[in-house]
Design an enzyme around this catalytic site. Structure first.
Site, PDB file in Angstrom:
ATOM      1  N   GLU A   8      14.650  73.833  23.307  1.00 10.74           N
ATOM      2  CA  GLU A   8      15.112  73.181  23.787  1.00 10.74           C
ATOM      3  C   GLU A   8      16.662  72.840  23.865  1.00 10.74           C
ATOM      4  O   GLU A   8      17.069  72.660  22.296  1.00 10.74           O
ATOM      5  CB  GLU A   8      14.449  71.790  23.835  1.00 10.74           C
ATOM      6  CG  GLU A   8      12.916  71.632  24.803  1.00 10.74           C
ATOM      7  CD  GLU A   8      12.759  70.118  24.897  1.00 10.74           C
ATOM      8  OE1 GLU A   8      12.815  69.503  24.291  1.00 10.74           O
ATOM      9  OE2 GLU A   8      11.585  70.310  25.537  1.00 10.74           O
TER      10      GLU A   8
ATOM     11  N   ASP B 206      28.781  72.608  32.689  1.00  6.05           N
ATOM     12  CA  ASP B 206      28.927  73.464  32.000  1.00  6.05           C
ATOM     13  C   ASP B 206      29.410  75.080  31.553  1.00  6.05           C
ATOM     14  O   ASP B 206      30.098  75.142  33.139  1.00  6.05           O
ATOM     15  CB  ASP B 206      27.718  73.748  31.733  1.00  6.05           C
ATOM     16  CG  ASP B 206      26.394  73.447  31.712  1.00  6.05           C
ATOM     17  OD1 ASP B 206      26.472  71.850  31.472  1.00  6.05           O
ATOM     18  OD2 ASP B 206      25.439  73.789  32.085  1.00  6.05           O
TER      19      ASP B 206
ATOM     20  N   HIS C 163      42.347  72.190  21.523  1.00  4.42           N
ATOM     21  CA  HIS C 163      42.045  71.837  22.996  1.00  4.42           C
ATOM     22  C   HIS C 163      41.818  70.797  23.117  1.00  4.42           C
ATOM     23  O   HIS C 163      40.243  69.783  21.859  1.00  4.42           O
ATOM     24  CB  HIS C 163      41.792  72.386  24.048  1.00  4.42           C
ATOM     25  CG  HIS C 163      42.054  73.964  23.788  1.00  4.42           C
ATOM     26  ND1 HIS C 163      41.271  75.020  24.562  1.00  4.42           N
ATOM     27  CD2 HIS C 163      42.925  74.071  23.674  1.00  4.42           C
ATOM     28  CE1 HIS C 163      42.182  76.215  23.657  1.00  4.42           C
ATOM     29  NE2 HIS C 163      42.988  76.072  23.835  1.00  4.42           N
TER      30      HIS C 163
ATOM     31  N   LYS D 148      31.659  67.181  23.876  1.00  6.64           N
ATOM     32  CA  LYS D 148      31.509  68.044  24.830  1.00  6.64           C
ATOM     33  C   LYS D 148      29.929  68.275  23.720  1.00  6.64           C
ATOM     34  O   LYS D 148      29.874  67.477  22.708  1.00  6.64           O
ATOM     35  CB  LYS D 148      31.927  69.179  24.073  1.00  6.64           C
ATOM     36  CG  LYS D 148      33.319  69.148  24.973  1.00  6.64           C
ATOM     37  CD  LYS D 148      34.552  70.838  24.456  1.00  6.64           C
ATOM     38  CE  LYS D 148      36.158  70.470  25.073  1.00  6.64           C
ATOM     39  NZ  LYS D 148      37.224  71.406  24.292  1.00  6.64           N
TER      40      LYS D 148
ATOM     41  N   TYR E  16      29.336  75.530  26.227  1.00 10.52           N
ATOM     42  CA  TYR E  16      29.369  73.985  26.084  1.00 10.52           C
ATOM     43  C   TYR E  16      29.560  73.495  27.707  1.00 10.52           C
ATOM     44  O   TYR E  16      29.317  73.960  28.355  1.00 10.52           O
ATOM     45  CB  TYR E  16      30.827  74.138  25.167  1.00 10.52           C
ATOM     46  CG  TYR E  16      31.935  74.318  25.885  1.00 10.52           C
ATOM     47  CD1 TYR E  16      33.100  73.821  26.672  1.00 10.52           C
ATOM     48  CD2 TYR E  16      32.409  76.193  26.083  1.00 10.52           C
ATOM     49  CE1 TYR E  16      33.758  73.781  27.508  1.00 10.52           C
ATOM     50  CE2 TYR E  16      33.399  75.956  27.428  1.00 10.52           C
ATOM     51  CZ  TYR E  16      34.286  74.906  26.968  1.00 10.52           C
ATOM     52  OH  TYR E  16      35.279  75.421  27.505  1.00 10.52           O
TER      53      TYR E  16
ATOM     54  N   LYS F  57      48.920  79.511  26.191  1.00  4.70           N
ATOM     55  CA  LYS F  57      49.279  78.348  25.849  1.00  4.70           C
ATOM     56  C   LYS F  57      49.043  77.927  24.757  1.00  4.70           C
ATOM     57  O   LYS F  57      49.387  76.921  23.463  1.00  4.70           O
ATOM     58  CB  LYS F  57      48.618  78.217  26.534  1.00  4.70           C
ATOM     59  CG  LYS F  57      48.374  76.011  26.398  1.00  4.70           C
ATOM     60  CD  LYS F  57      47.082  75.777  27.184  1.00  4.70           C
ATOM     61  CE  LYS F  57      45.620  75.775  26.615  1.00  4.70           C
ATOM     62  NZ  LYS F  57      44.919  75.113  27.239  1.00  4.70           N
ATOM     63  N   ASP F  58      48.388  79.245  23.557  1.00  4.03           N
ATOM     64  CA  ASP F  58      47.714  78.411  22.328  1.00  4.03           C
ATOM     65  C   ASP F  58      49.014  78.885  20.890  1.00  4.03           C
ATOM     66  O   ASP F  58      48.710  77.732  19.897  1.00  4.03           O
ATOM     67  CB  ASP F  58      46.278  79.515  21.556  1.00  4.03           C
ATOM     68  CG  ASP F  58      45.430  78.189  22.710  1.00  4.03           C
ATOM     69  OD1 ASP F  58      45.263  77.232  23.536  1.00  4.03           O
ATOM     70  OD2 ASP F  58      44.035  79.003  22.541  1.00  4.03           O
TER      71      ASP F  58
END
Length: 190
Positions: free
Chosen positions: A28, A47, A61, A71, A131, A168-169
């Site tokens: 699960e 998701d 982030h 998350k 995630y 961006k990062d």
């Protein structure tokens, strides 16, 4: 399902029970009723899944109100080093981080509450990262802090000069220069 607080107690390591035999395995990956009561009130609404190659570093982030996100993260294929940084001013763990290896083999998951920055680097040839989020992605509320901020002292377990980063990062601010951190006294779940 085994749930263990990390060195930052609000960040939880979740290890599902895996049932395996000659056919493969079953687990699960999410069961709301088995989570701690405070997490059971979280309504995951989106998701996401990404596939990346070795050395891809995504992060660190977070989203600001009213689009903060909790998350629940896991790896479906491969291995990543997952990093979570407390960016709640006034928290005893402000600026501290959790570093956990998540893999398809160990099947560990990490619960990341609102008020934390998140990122990961791929340690295997490729990785599929999945995630759940409790709020929708909003580009106007998307923020981050630099993955190589010296004050965070993160060991990414790769040669940083060889990492593959988005534009961006590459240009995110240091934590000390980030104006969008959270206050520990603010209810981010309103």
């Amino acid at each position: 399902m085994k749930i263990t607080p990390t060195n930052i107690p609000d960040v939880l390591l979740i290890e599902p029970q895996v049932f395996g035999d000659h056919r493969g395995y079953f687990l699960e990956s999410y069961n709301k009723s088995k989570l701690p009561k405070d997490i059971q009130n979280i309504d995951f609404v989106q998701d996401n899944e990404s596939k990346s190659q070795y050395g891809v570093l995504r992060g660190l982030h977070f989203q600001i109100p009213p689009y903060c996100q909790s998350k629940l993260v896991r790896v479906i294929e491969g291995i990543v080093l997952d990093i979570v940084v407390d960016i709640r001013k006034g928290s005893p763990t402000f600026g501290k981080h959790v570093s956990i290896e998540l893999s398809a083999e160990n099947k560990k998951q990490l619960f990341i509450p609102r008020g934390f920055a998140h990122g990961f680097v791929v340690l295997s040839e490729t990785a599929i990262f999945s995630y759940k989020c409790d709020n929708y992605y909003s580009p106007d509320h998307d923020r981050g802090i630099s993955f190589n901020d010296p004050s965070l002292n993160i060991d990414w377990k790769v040669i940083l000069q060889e990492c593959i980063l988005s534009e961006k990062d590459k240009n995110l601010p240091l934590l000390k220069d980030c104006t969008d951190v959270f206050d520990i006294n603010t209810n981010l779940y309103e």
